[in-house]
Design a protein around this motif. Structure first.
Motif, mmCIF file in Angstrom:
data_model
loop_
_atom_site.group_PDB
_atom_site.id
_atom_site.type_symbol
_atom_site.label_atom_id
_atom_site.label_comp_id
_atom_site.label_asym_id
_atom_site.label_seq_id
_atom_site.Cartn_x
_atom_site.Cartn_y
_atom_site.Cartn_z
ATOM 1 N N MET A 103 0.833 -1.183 0.000
ATOM 2 C CA MET A 103 0.000 0.000 0.000
ATOM 3 C C MET A 103 0.881 1.252 0.000
ATOM 4 N N ARG A 104 0.527 2.209 -0.796
ATOM 5 C CA ARG A 104 1.275 3.454 -0.870
ATOM 6 C C ARG A 104 0.858 4.347 0.283
ATOM 7 N N GLU A 105 1.826 4.760 1.109
ATOM 8 C CA GLU A 105 1.473 5.495 2.310
ATOM 9 C C GLU A 105 2.133 6.861 2.432
ATOM 10 N N ILE A 106 3.118 7.189 1.624
ATOM 11 C CA ILE A 106 3.829 8.455 1.772
ATOM 12 C C ILE A 106 2.946 9.620 1.339
ATOM 13 N N GLY A 107 2.298 9.507 0.181
ATOM 14 C CA GLY A 107 1.376 10.540 -0.271
ATOM 15 C C GLY A 107 2.011 11.778 -0.862
ATOM 16 N N LEU A 108 3.285 11.725 -1.200
ATOM 17 C CA LEU A 108 3.958 12.853 -1.837
ATOM 18 C C LEU A 108 4.294 12.438 -3.266
ATOM 19 N N PHE A 109 3.820 13.211 -4.213
ATOM 20 C CA PHE A 109 3.966 12.872 -5.626
ATOM 21 C C PHE A 109 4.659 14.007 -6.372
ATOM 22 N N LYS A 110 5.142 13.673 -7.570
ATOM 23 C CA LYS A 110 5.593 14.711 -8.488
ATOM 24 C C LYS A 110 5.057 14.368 -9.864
ATOM 25 N N GLY A 111 4.874 15.413 -10.669
ATOM 26 C CA GLY A 111 4.419 15.246 -12.036
ATOM 27 C C GLY A 111 4.974 16.399 -12.862
ATOM 28 N N PHE A 112 5.009 16.214 -14.167
ATOM 29 C CA PHE A 112 5.598 17.224 -15.041
ATOM 30 C C PHE A 112 4.510 18.117 -15.618
ATOM 31 N N ASN A 113 4.677 19.433 -15.399
ATOM 32 C CA ASN A 113 3.765 20.451 -15.895
ATOM 33 C C ASN A 113 4.348 21.018 -17.190
ATOM 34 N N GLU A 114 3.674 20.747 -18.306
ATOM 35 C CA GLU A 114 4.147 21.243 -19.606
ATOM 36 C C GLU A 114 4.011 22.762 -19.658
ATOM 37 N N ASN A 115 5.128 23.427 -20.035
ATOM 38 C CA ASN A 115 5.162 24.884 -20.037
ATOM 39 C C ASN A 115 6.274 25.320 -20.993
ATOM 40 N N PRO A 116 5.954 26.091 -22.033
ATOM 41 C CA PRO A 116 6.982 26.499 -22.998
ATOM 42 C C PRO A 116 8.088 27.357 -22.372
ATOM 43 N N ASN A 117 7.848 27.927 -21.193
ATOM 44 C CA ASN A 117 8.850 28.735 -20.507
ATOM 45 C C ASN A 117 9.519 27.976 -19.361
ATOM 46 N N GLY A 118 9.257 26.665 -19.265
ATOM 47 C CA GLY A 118 9.791 25.859 -18.174
ATOM 48 C C GLY A 118 11.305 25.770 -18.196
ATOM 49 N N LYS A 119 11.855 25.332 -17.054
ATOM 50 C CA LYS A 119 13.307 25.267 -16.889
ATOM 51 C C LYS A 119 13.880 23.871 -17.099
ATOM 52 N N GLN A 120 13.003 22.900 -17.441
ATOM 53 C CA GLN A 120 13.472 21.536 -17.636
ATOM 54 C C GLN A 120 12.894 20.957 -18.912
ATOM 55 N N LEU A 121 13.570 19.914 -19.392
ATOM 56 C CA LEU A 121 13.163 19.210 -20.598
ATOM 57 C C LEU A 121 13.135 17.733 -20.278
ATOM 58 N N ILE A 122 12.051 17.037 -20.675
ATOM 59 C CA ILE A 122 11.981 15.591 -20.509
ATOM 60 C C ILE A 122 11.689 14.971 -21.867
ATOM 61 N N THR A 123 11.880 13.671 -21.961
ATOM 62 C CA THR A 123 11.494 12.924 -23.149
ATOM 63 C C THR A 123 10.395 11.965 -22.740
ATOM 64 N N LEU A 124 9.246 12.068 -23.385
ATOM 65 C CA LEU A 124 8.091 11.219 -23.097
ATOM 66 C C LEU A 124 7.582 10.649 -24.408
ATOM 67 N N ASP A 125 7.562 9.339 -24.506
ATOM 68 C CA ASP A 125 7.129 8.657 -25.731
ATOM 69 C C ASP A 125 7.893 9.160 -26.957
ATOM 70 N N GLY A 126 9.193 9.430 -26.784
ATOM 71 C CA GLY A 126 10.052 9.848 -27.876
ATOM 72 C C GLY A 126 9.968 11.316 -28.246
ATOM 73 N N VAL A 127 9.193 12.093 -27.487
ATOM 74 C CA VAL A 127 9.019 13.514 -27.787
ATOM 75 C C VAL A 127 9.590 14.343 -26.636
ATOM 76 N N ASP A 128 10.397 15.366 -26.960
ATOM 77 C CA ASP A 128 10.913 16.272 -25.934
ATOM 78 C C ASP A 128 9.832 17.268 -25.535
ATOM 79 N N ILE A 129 9.679 17.452 -24.217
ATOM 80 C CA ILE A 129 8.663 18.358 -23.680
ATOM 81 C C ILE A 129 9.325 19.280 -22.666
ATOM 82 N N ARG A 130 9.050 20.575 -22.786
ATOM 83 C CA ARG A 130 9.604 21.563 -21.860
ATOM 84 C C ARG A 130 8.575 21.880 -20.776
ATOM 85 N N GLY A 131 9.070 22.100 -19.557
ATOM 86 C CA GLY A 131 8.176 22.428 -18.450
ATOM 87 C C GLY A 131 8.913 22.376 -17.128
#
Length: 146
Positions: A1-29
Motif C-alpha cells: 500500500m502506498r502510504e507516503i502521499g507525496l507525488f511529483k508530475g511534469f507540468n508542460e510549459n513552454p517557458n519551463g526550466k526543464q526538458l523531458i522525453t516522453l514517448d520519444g518527444v521532448d517536452i519543456r516544463g
C-alpha cells in the motif's frame, strides 16, 4: 500500500526550466511536487511546502499523467529524494556496478535492473540498508534548459 502521499508530475510549459522525453518527444516544463488528484479528466499536483524542488510558486498545476511518480520515503547517499521511476546506482565490492529503476508492484517499491537482460528485482527497502544508492537520473531523461 502506498502510504507516503507525496507525488511529483511534469507540468508542460513552454517557458519551463526543464526538458523531458516522453514517448520519444521532448517536452519543456517543470516538475511539480505535492499532493496528487484526478478531476474533470485532468491530473493535478497541489504544490506542497514539504518539497524544496518547486520553482513555479504555489497552488495546483495540471501535470502529464504518464509522469506522475511517488516519493518512496528514502533518500540517496547525497540526500536526494528517491522517486518512483528514478534510475539508481550502487557499487557492490570492487567490480559489481548495479543500476536499476524504481518501480511499484504488489509487494511495494522494487528495483528493476537495467539493462533488462539482468534478472534482478528486489525489495528496495531491504537493499537500502545494504548499499549506498545514488540517483543518476530518471526514465524521462530530465535535463535543464539553459
Amino acid at each position: 500500500m502506498r502510504e507516503i502521499g507525496l507525488f511529483k508530475g511534469f507540468n508542460e510549459n513552454p517557458n519551463g526550466k526543464q526538458l523531458i522525453t516522453l514517448d520519444g518527444v521532448d517536452i519543456r516544463g517543470d516538475w511539480i511536487c505535492g499532493g496528487y488528484w484526478f478531476s474533470e479528466g485532468r491530473h493535478w499536483i497541489a504544490v506542497d511546502d514539504r518539497t524544496k524542488t518547486n520553482e513555479i510558486g504555489s497552488g495546483s498545476n495540471c501535470v502529464l499523467f504518464k509522469t506522475v511518480c511517488e516519493y518512496i520515503g528514502l533518500t540517496d547517499k547525497n540526500e536526494n529524494r528517491i522517486w518512483e521511476n528514478d534510475k539508481l546506482f550502487y557499487q557492490e565490492g570492487c567490480f559489481d556496478r548495479h543500476e536499476f529503476i524504481v518501480k511499484y508492484d504488489e509487494t511495494g517499491f522494487v528495483g528493476e535492473c537495467f539493462p533488462k537482460n539482468k534478472n534482478f528485482i528486489s525489495n528496495i527497502i531491504s537493499i537500502h540498508h545494504a548499499f549506498d544508492f545514488e540517483v543518476i537520473g530518471d526514465i524521462f531523461n530530465t535535463r535543464s534548459v539553459e
